[in-house]
Design a protein around this motif. Sequence first.
Motif, PDB file in Angstrom:
ATOM      1  N   TYR A  19       0.839  -1.201   0.000  1.00 44.35           N
ATOM      2  CA  TYR A  19       0.000   0.000   0.000  1.00 44.35           C
ATOM      3  C   TYR A  19       0.874   1.252   0.000  1.00 44.35           C
ATOM      4  O   TYR A  19       0.656   2.169  -0.783  1.00 44.35           O
ATOM      5  CB  TYR A  19      -0.926  -0.014   1.224  1.00 44.35           C
ATOM      6  N   HIS A  20       1.856   1.288   0.881  1.00 44.57           N
ATOM      7  CA  HIS A  20       2.708   2.464   0.998  1.00 44.57           C
ATOM      8  C   HIS A  20       3.495   2.703  -0.295  1.00 44.57           C
ATOM      9  O   HIS A  20       3.633   3.840  -0.740  1.00 44.57           O
ATOM     10  CB  HIS A  20       3.656   2.305   2.191  1.00 44.57           C
ATOM     11  N   GLU A  21       3.990   1.637  -0.903  1.00 42.84           N
ATOM     12  CA  GLU A  21       4.737   1.782  -2.157  1.00 42.84           C
ATOM     13  C   GLU A  21       3.855   2.281  -3.292  1.00 42.84           C
ATOM     14  O   GLU A  21       4.299   3.040  -4.149  1.00 42.84           O
ATOM     15  CB  GLU A  21       5.387   0.456  -2.539  1.00 42.84           C
ATOM     16  N   VAL A  26       8.667   8.576  -3.143  1.00 43.86           N
ATOM     17  CA  VAL A  26       9.837   8.377  -2.289  1.00 43.86           C
ATOM     18  C   VAL A  26       9.961   9.449  -1.204  1.00 43.86           C
ATOM     19  O   VAL A  26      10.579   9.215  -0.167  1.00 43.86           O
ATOM     20  CB  VAL A  26      11.142   8.319  -3.126  1.00 43.86           C
ATOM     21  N   ASP A  27       9.362  10.615  -1.422  1.00 44.66           N
ATOM     22  CA  ASP A  27       9.396  11.688  -0.425  1.00 44.66           C
ATOM     23  C   ASP A  27       8.249  11.603   0.578  1.00 44.66           C
ATOM     24  O   ASP A  27       8.137  12.438   1.470  1.00 44.66           O
ATOM     25  CB  ASP A  27       9.350  13.055  -1.125  1.00 44.66           C
ATOM     26  N   GLY A  28       7.368  10.607   0.412  1.00 45.95           N
ATOM     27  CA  GLY A  28       6.244  10.441   1.328  1.00 45.95           C
ATOM     28  C   GLY A  28       5.009  11.218   0.953  1.00 45.95           C
ATOM     29  O   GLY A  28       4.061  11.287   1.726  1.00 45.95           O
ATOM     30  N   ASN A  29       4.980  11.790  -0.240  1.00 46.49           N
ATOM     31  CA  ASN A  29       3.811  12.544  -0.690  1.00 46.49           C
ATOM     32  C   ASN A  29       2.789  11.588  -1.300  1.00 46.49           C
ATOM     33  O   ASN A  29       3.152  10.690  -2.062  1.00 46.49           O
ATOM     34  CB  ASN A  29       4.224  13.585  -1.745  1.00 46.49           C
ATOM     35  N   PRO A  30       1.507  11.769  -0.992  1.00 46.40           N
ATOM     36  CA  PRO A  30       0.493  10.882  -1.556  1.00 46.40           C
ATOM     37  C   PRO A  30       0.389  11.048  -3.073  1.00 46.40           C
ATOM     38  O   PRO A  30       0.383  12.165  -3.577  1.00 46.40           O
ATOM     39  CB  PRO A  30      -0.805  11.297  -0.867  1.00 46.40           C
TER      40      PRO A  30
END
Length: 124
Positions: A19-21, A26-30
Amino acid sequence: KKFVMDPSMRTAQDNYKAYHEMMFDVDGNPVGDFSEFPHPQSLCQSALSNFGFITAILFLWAVTCLTEMRNIERLVKQFNRIPSLPEGESVSEMVNEKVTRADNDGNDDVIELLCLSKTTRFSI
């Protein structure tokens, strides 16, 4: 392979990793929408599958609710101890302003609540 943890926990971690991938760069932005995730049910139900976890969360929630109810009860008792404004008196008589020396924050007025009108009591 040998796992130290329960296989269902490993599956939950793998689902979250996927899910997170898929949903974040890579910067954590949706970057995605949850509706695009291929198996959202497994991700949403993972917290409910662990009896100890859900029991602890429900216990903490119940204690928080009871604490709030107790605080509300104390506030109601405090407001009920405040006398009522006598009939015919102006609402300005509900408060008493005292001008005192300025404190460190620059506040120099003390406002005391002496009584409550019926309308004010009902509004609170």
